[in-house]
Design an enzyme around this catalytic site. Structure first.
Site, PDB file in Angstrom:
ATOM      1  N   ARG A 163      20.276 -18.891  10.338  1.00  0.00           N
ATOM      2  CA  ARG A 163      19.125 -18.163  10.875  1.00  0.00           C
ATOM      3  C   ARG A 163      17.861 -19.020  10.759  1.00  0.00           C
ATOM      4  O   ARG A 163      17.082 -19.136  11.711  1.00  0.00           O
ATOM      5  CB  ARG A 163      18.975 -16.844  10.117  1.00  0.00           C
ATOM      6  N   HIS A 201      11.132  -9.803  12.782  1.00  0.00           N
ATOM      7  CA  HIS A 201      10.153  -9.778  11.698  1.00  0.00           C
ATOM      8  C   HIS A 201       9.056  -8.770  12.018  1.00  0.00           C
ATOM      9  O   HIS A 201       8.506  -8.770  13.120  1.00  0.00           O
ATOM     10  CB  HIS A 201       9.512 -11.152  11.501  1.00  0.00           C
ATOM     11  N   LYS A 212      16.662  -4.438   9.875  1.00  0.00           N
ATOM     12  CA  LYS A 212      16.142  -3.721   8.730  1.00  0.00           C
ATOM     13  C   LYS A 212      15.446  -2.441   9.178  1.00  0.00           C
ATOM     14  O   LYS A 212      14.799  -2.403  10.218  1.00  0.00           O
ATOM     15  CB  LYS A 212      15.162  -4.604   7.956  1.00  0.00           C
ATOM     16  N   ARG A 237      20.760 -11.994  11.110  1.00  0.00           N
ATOM     17  CA  ARG A 237      21.064 -11.782   9.703  1.00  0.00           C
ATOM     18  C   ARG A 237      22.558 -11.500   9.603  1.00  0.00           C
ATOM     19  O   ARG A 237      23.172 -10.958  10.530  1.00  0.00           O
ATOM     20  CB  ARG A 237      20.284 -10.602   9.139  1.00  0.00           C
ATOM     21  N   TYR A 249       8.310 -20.992   9.448  1.00  0.00           N
ATOM     22  CA  TYR A 249       9.088 -21.953  10.224  1.00  0.00           C
ATOM     23  C   TYR A 249       8.198 -22.993  10.898  1.00  0.00           C
ATOM     24  O   TYR A 249       8.667 -24.077  11.235  1.00  0.00           O
ATOM     25  CB  TYR A 249       9.955 -21.218  11.254  1.00  0.00           C
ATOM     26  N   HIS A 286      22.265 -17.209   6.192  1.00  0.00           N
ATOM     27  CA  HIS A 286      20.820 -17.236   6.414  1.00  0.00           C
ATOM     28  C   HIS A 286      20.338 -18.647   6.734  1.00  0.00           C
ATOM     29  O   HIS A 286      19.306 -18.812   7.384  1.00  0.00           O
ATOM     30  CB  HIS A 286      20.083 -16.683   5.190  1.00  0.00           C
TER      31      HIS A 286
END
Length: 314
Positions: A263, A286, A176, A152, A295, A260
């Site tokens: 990414r 994630h 995150k 990110r 994906y 992004h």
């Protein structure tokens, strides 16, 4: 408890206890402020006044104003989270919006750069760095690392120099919720980083001293930051967006996209190359495997395109 006070305490909880990023907290604050204004218009002043019916009316009002399904889904998630927190922290409060449903959103597959296009993009950057320009050399290293490790942009700009292990080809990133993970990168990114750290970064850091910029501490300290800007301080998210956008704009027929996009591209290329979904999930950071599964849809679409273009009975 008054709505404003409850919301302020909830936002503090998100920042201090759940350790959400400042950008995420600002997004929550914006939605909650609009909810509070809607409550004011309907004479709801106490958090207990925010009933399920009022929550549904707020979302319906937004839909009538033309808000997208994605925005409405985010708003529903925000009010559910706040309602749940109220029930847990305010005496006699109930989770009145637990049953507030999000509108269904359409699936939008992320834009992905083809492998040969990525090679061309990096070649463009390397050509710009041929004259030894420090900023151009830095841009090569940033793009190589973004793509190699599927970072990110916030993770990239937050890297310190000692977060990167050039011998083991790994980087320690903070994602995150302040969760740390170690991600790999390849030899091309290693070479770009060595070139940047040797030839470019010392020059960029020295610019801050030459300009008499006051030394700072913490995350913005130039001497700690891996990537620094043209003025010698830690590079910002906006600057990275500008670099990547201008690069992607050189692709024929490709809409400008931010970091992004790289990414998304890295994750898709990993799956195309045979990486298992769990490994990609861990690399991307994630929390849910379901987030990573989008994906697989991208890879399937690419497979279908190849099939339709190559199979005689497609």
């Amino acid at each position: 408890m008054q709505i404003r006070e409850s919301m302020e305490r909830y936002l503090a909880h998100l920042a201090d206890e759940r350790r959400l990023s400042p950008a995420t907290v600002r997004a929550y604050a914006s939605d909650l402020e609009q909810l509070r204004e809607y409550c004011d218009e309907h004479d709801a002043t106490d958090s207990s006044d925010v009933t399920l019916e009022l929550g549904r009316d707020w979302l319906w009002h937004g839909s009538q104003r033309g808000l997208s399904a994605t925005t409405l889904a985010r708003r529903a998630a925000v009010i559910r989270g706040w309602s749940k927190w109220n029930a847990a922290h305010i005496p006699s409060a109930v989770d009145s919006n637990a049953r507030l449903r999000s509108p269904k959103t359409g699936r939008h597959l992320p834009h992905v750069v083809a492998a040969d296009q990525m090679t061309n993009l990096v070649d463009v950057l390397r050509a710009r760095a041929d004259d030894g320009d420090a900023v151009a050399i830095r841009d090569v290293a940033m793009v190589e690392l973004l793509y190699a490790s599927a970072l990110r942009v916030s993770e990239l700009v937050g890297l310190d120099a000692d977060d990167v292990d050039l011998d083991r080809l790994t980087a320690r990133v903070t994602g995150k919720g302040s969760k740390q993970r170690v991600v790999p990168f390849g030899v091309p990114a290693q070479n770009a980083l060595v070139d940047y750290l040797t030839r470019a970064r010392p020059e960029l850091v020295a610019r801050a001293k030459d300009q008499g910029s006051p030394a700072t501490t913490g995350a913005t300290h130039a001497e700690r930051a891996l990537f620094v800007g043209a003025r010698g301080s830690r590079i910002g998210v906006k600057a990275v967006y500008t670099v990547v956008n201008r690069l992607l704009e050189t692709l024929p027929g490709f809409d400008a996209g931010g970091p992004h996009t790289l990414r998304h591209t890295a994750a898709t290329h990993l799956l195309d190359g045979g990486a298992d979904l769990r490994s990609v999930q861990e690399m991307l950071g994630h929390a849910s495997l379901g987030t990573t599964q989008i994906y697989t849809h991208v890879s399937l679409e690419r497979l279908k395109d190849s099939y339709r273009g190559a199979h005689p009975r497609a």
